[in-house]
Enzyme design. Structure first.
Site, PDB file in Angstrom:
ATOM      1  N   CYS A 131      62.174  -7.906  72.331  1.00  0.00           N
ATOM      2  CA  CYS A 131      62.676  -6.987  73.379  1.00  0.00           C
ATOM      3  C   CYS A 131      62.913  -8.209  74.704  1.00  0.00           C
ATOM      4  CB  CYS A 131      61.630  -6.176  73.894  1.00  0.00           C
ATOM      5  SG  CYS A 131      61.337  -4.761  72.842  1.00  0.00           S
TER       6      CYS A 131
ATOM      7  N   CYS B 132      56.519  -7.102  72.820  1.00  0.00           N
ATOM      8  CA  CYS B 132      57.634  -7.104  71.803  1.00  0.00           C
ATOM      9  C   CYS B 132      58.585  -8.439  72.371  1.00  0.00           C
ATOM     10  CB  CYS B 132      58.515  -5.861  71.822  1.00  0.00           C
ATOM     11  SG  CYS B 132      59.959  -5.985  71.273  1.00  0.00           S
TER      12      CYS B 132
END
Length: 106
Positions: free
Chosen positions: A34, A31
């Site tokens: 993230c 991600c």
């Protein structure tokens, strides 16, 4: 105080049993957003260490807790107080916004 990794096995003790609020960052290695907020959360963890603990949970390695909580998109930050989820923020944001949101819900 740097962010700490929590697992399905340690979640109850580290998060639900904590005597101070805990922000859980649900994330995954693949991600991009993230990874973008990771350094900001590390800094916020140091700056607000007396008020909140910030922990990270990899949703690929730990599937039980994210499933129980209903994590569908990441990054998802959920604030727990007294063993209950009291606030959440979905998506990446600049450090100033993350810190401002966290301070407003503490």
């Amino acid at each position: 105080m740097a962010t700490k990794a929590v697992t399905d096995a340690s979640f109850a003790a580290d998060v639900l049993g904590s005597d101070k609020p805990v922000l859980v960052d649900f994330w995954a290695d693949w991600c991009g957003p993230c990874k973008m907020i990771g350094p900001a959360l590390e800094e916020i963890s140091d700056e607000l260490a007396d008020k909140v603990s910030i922990v990270k949970m990899d949703i690929m390695e730990n599937t039980t807790v994210p499933g129980e909580i209903g994590v569908q998109s990441i990054p998802l930050m959920v604030l727990f107080k007294d063993g209950k989820a009291v606030a959440q923020k979905l998506g990446a944001a600049p450090k100033s916004q993350l810190k401002g949101w966290l301070e407003s819900v503490l």
